[in-house]
Design an enzyme around this catalytic site. Structure first.
Site, PDB file in Angstrom:
ATOM      1  N   ASN A   6     -16.074  -7.373   5.527  1.00  0.00           N
ATOM      2  CA  ASN A   6     -15.504  -6.226   4.814  1.00  0.00           C
ATOM      3  C   ASN A   6     -14.960  -5.242   5.854  1.00  0.00           C
ATOM      4  O   ASN A   6     -15.721  -4.563   6.532  1.00  0.00           O
ATOM      5  CB  ASN A   6     -16.609  -5.567   3.963  1.00  0.00           C
ATOM      6  CG  ASN A   6     -16.136  -4.303   3.276  1.00  0.00           C
ATOM      7  OD1 ASN A   6     -14.941  -4.010   3.231  1.00  0.00           O
ATOM      8  ND2 ASN A   6     -17.073  -3.537   2.732  1.00  0.00           N
ATOM      9  N   PHE A   7     -13.622  -5.193   5.969  1.00  0.00           N
ATOM     10  CA  PHE A   7     -13.003  -4.316   6.985  1.00  0.00           C
ATOM     11  C   PHE A   7     -13.053  -2.843   6.597  1.00  0.00           C
ATOM     12  O   PHE A   7     -12.802  -1.980   7.422  1.00  0.00           O
ATOM     13  CB  PHE A   7     -11.529  -4.705   7.195  1.00  0.00           C
ATOM     14  CG  PHE A   7     -11.299  -5.992   7.950  1.00  0.00           C
ATOM     15  CD1 PHE A   7     -12.346  -6.784   8.377  1.00  0.00           C
ATOM     16  CD2 PHE A   7      -9.994  -6.407   8.242  1.00  0.00           C
ATOM     17  CE1 PHE A   7     -12.115  -7.970   9.083  1.00  0.00           C
ATOM     18  CE2 PHE A   7      -9.746  -7.583   8.944  1.00  0.00           C
ATOM     19  CZ  PHE A   7     -10.801  -8.363   9.358  1.00  0.00           C
ATOM     20  N   LYS A   8     -13.285  -2.554   5.317  1.00  0.00           N
ATOM     21  CA  LYS A   8     -13.241  -1.168   4.816  1.00  0.00           C
ATOM     22  C   LYS A   8     -11.890  -0.545   5.195  1.00  0.00           C
ATOM     23  O   LYS A   8     -10.870  -1.204   5.092  1.00  0.00           O
ATOM     24  CB  LYS A   8     -14.427  -0.374   5.349  1.00  0.00           C
ATOM     25  CG  LYS A   8     -15.745  -1.104   5.126  1.00  0.00           C
ATOM     26  CD  LYS A   8     -16.930  -0.286   5.489  1.00  0.00           C
ATOM     27  CE  LYS A   8     -18.198  -1.106   5.271  1.00  0.00           C
ATOM     28  NZ  LYS A   8     -19.403  -0.362   5.493  1.00  0.00           N
ATOM     29  N   HIS A  88     -19.455  -1.789  -4.442  1.00  0.00           N
ATOM     30  CA  HIS A  88     -19.920  -1.410  -3.104  1.00  0.00           C
ATOM     31  C   HIS A  88     -20.431   0.036  -3.129  1.00  0.00           C
ATOM     32  O   HIS A  88     -19.851   0.899  -3.784  1.00  0.00           O
ATOM     33  CB  HIS A  88     -18.782  -1.565  -2.085  1.00  0.00           C
ATOM     34  CG  HIS A  88     -19.281  -1.491  -0.672  1.00  0.00           C
ATOM     35  ND1 HIS A  88     -19.599  -0.300  -0.070  1.00  0.00           N
ATOM     36  CD2 HIS A  88     -19.564  -2.459   0.235  1.00  0.00           C
ATOM     37  CE1 HIS A  88     -20.043  -0.549   1.162  1.00  0.00           C
ATOM     38  NE2 HIS A  88     -20.034  -1.850   1.366  1.00  0.00           N
ATOM     39  N   GLU A 157     -27.327  -4.894  -0.599  1.00  0.00           N
ATOM     40  CA  GLU A 157     -27.035  -4.081   0.579  1.00  0.00           C
ATOM     41  C   GLU A 157     -27.779  -2.748   0.498  1.00  0.00           C
ATOM     42  O   GLU A 157     -27.289  -1.788  -0.118  1.00  0.00           O
ATOM     43  CB  GLU A 157     -25.541  -3.777   0.652  1.00  0.00           C
ATOM     44  CG  GLU A 157     -24.664  -4.996   0.701  1.00  0.00           C
ATOM     45  CD  GLU A 157     -23.309  -4.649   1.273  1.00  0.00           C
ATOM     46  OE1 GLU A 157     -23.036  -5.077   2.392  1.00  0.00           O
ATOM     47  OE2 GLU A 157     -22.552  -3.905   0.634  1.00  0.00           O
ATOM     48  N   GLY A 163     -24.106   0.301   8.118  1.00  0.00           N
ATOM     49  CA  GLY A 163     -23.445   1.056   9.178  1.00  0.00           C
ATOM     50  C   GLY A 163     -24.378   1.876  10.044  1.00  0.00           C
ATOM     51  O   GLY A 163     -23.936   2.725  10.822  1.00  0.00           O
ATOM     52  N   SER A 194     -25.959  -3.853   8.512  1.00  0.00           N
ATOM     53  CA  SER A 194     -26.158  -3.992   9.962  1.00  0.00           C
ATOM     54  C   SER A 194     -26.462  -5.429  10.396  1.00  0.00           C
ATOM     55  O   SER A 194     -27.204  -5.647  11.357  1.00  0.00           O
ATOM     56  CB  SER A 194     -27.237  -3.023  10.457  1.00  0.00           C
ATOM     57  OG  SER A 194     -26.819  -1.690  10.252  1.00  0.00           O
TER      58      SER A 194
HETATM   59  C1  PEP Z   1     -21.105  -3.099   4.228  1.00  0.00           C
HETATM   60  O1  PEP Z   1     -20.763  -1.931   4.068  1.00  0.00           O
HETATM   61  O2  PEP Z   1     -20.803  -3.945   3.368  1.00  0.00           O
HETATM   62  C2  PEP Z   1     -21.867  -3.452   5.427  1.00  0.00           C
HETATM   63  C3  PEP Z   1     -22.700  -4.457   5.350  1.00  0.00           C
HETATM   64  O3  PEP Z   1     -21.670  -2.690   6.545  1.00  0.00           O
HETATM   65  P1  PEP Z   1     -22.390  -2.868   7.986  1.00  0.00           P
HETATM   66  O4  PEP Z   1     -22.396  -4.318   8.318  1.00  0.00           O
HETATM   67  O5  PEP Z   1     -21.543  -2.056   8.924  1.00  0.00           O
HETATM   68  O6  PEP Z   1     -23.774  -2.316   7.835  1.00  0.00           O
END
Ligand code: PEP
Length: 230
Positions: A6-8, A88, A157, A163, A194
């Protein structure tokens, strides 16, 4: 295993092209049964070729119409995109997507036969209340969602792990996934929060984990391919 990037709001159209070029050089070595999804920002959507599926991070639940700033099914069809992230935590929080809105979006894209990666997760204050509170919170995020939908993947998640560099512990992931698997009738269940090259083996070895949804560590093709090939 499923590996979803997921590049956001990161990467441009050009840098996504370069990313896919770099990733394609590595994906020849991936296990045939492993599946890779990439969710670039909407300006970088295209019909890229490779051993992966491109999905959209978001779309408005309409084919087209007067929805300023949004994209709908018509814009996704142009690139053959039939995969979407829904629910999300960042959209729930920053874009004020209520459970009702999330459920409406889910139903619309289910009707369009999209593959849906449906995200759920609890904030830290709920995790601190204990496992029962966590499960109650997560189950409420299935309100209005058809758990019988075959083309659905769930991503657990925990918001406090997204993050932050601090993944949930093996014990936290393991107990939560075990309980969630029963709720979702054994649908594929990803962990997100993470995940990175340093902990991917540990996470994917947990029973009930069918893959990962990755934010930060997916932004670099080398790091993401390391996770896929680990
Ligand atoms: C996400 O937001 O879907 C995510 C898993 O982010 P990160 O890997 O940066 O924690």
């Amino acid at each position: 295993m499923i590996f979803a990037a997921n590049f956001k709001t990161n990467h441009t159209r050009r840098s996504t092209e370069l990313y896919i070029e770099a990733l394609n050089k590595k994906l020849g070595a991936k296990k045939a049964e492993d599946k890779v999804y990439i969710f670039p920002p909407s300006t970088a959507l295209d019909d890229y070729e490779g051993e992966f599926t491109i999905g959209t991070q978001n779309a408005y639940p309409a084919h087209n119409g007067a929805y300023t700033g949004e994209i709908g099914v018509e814009q996704l069809d142009e690139f053959g995109i039939k995969t979407i992230l829904i629910g999300h935590s960042e959209r729930r929080e920053y874009m004020a997507e209520t459970q009702e809105k999330v459920a409406k979006k889910f139903t619309f894209f289910q009707e369009q036969e999209f593959k849906i990666i449906y995200c759920i997760g609890e904030p830290l204050k709920i995790r601190e209340k204990g496992f029962e509170a966590v499960m109650q919170y997560l189950i409420a995020q299935f309100e209005g969602i058809d758990l019988e939908y075959e083309n659905m993947i769930v991503a657990y998640e925990p918001i406090w792990a997204i993050g932050t560099g601090r993944s949930a512990t093996v014990e936290e992931i393991s107990t939560t996934h075990r309980a969630l698997k029963k709720v979702i009738n054994n649908k594929p269940l990803l962990y997100g929060g993470s995940a990175k090259p340093a902990n991917i083996k540990e996470i994917t070895s947990i029973a009930g984990v069918d893959g990962v949804l990755v934010g930060s560590a997916s932004l670099d093709a080398e790091s993401f391919s390391q996770m896929i090939l680990s």
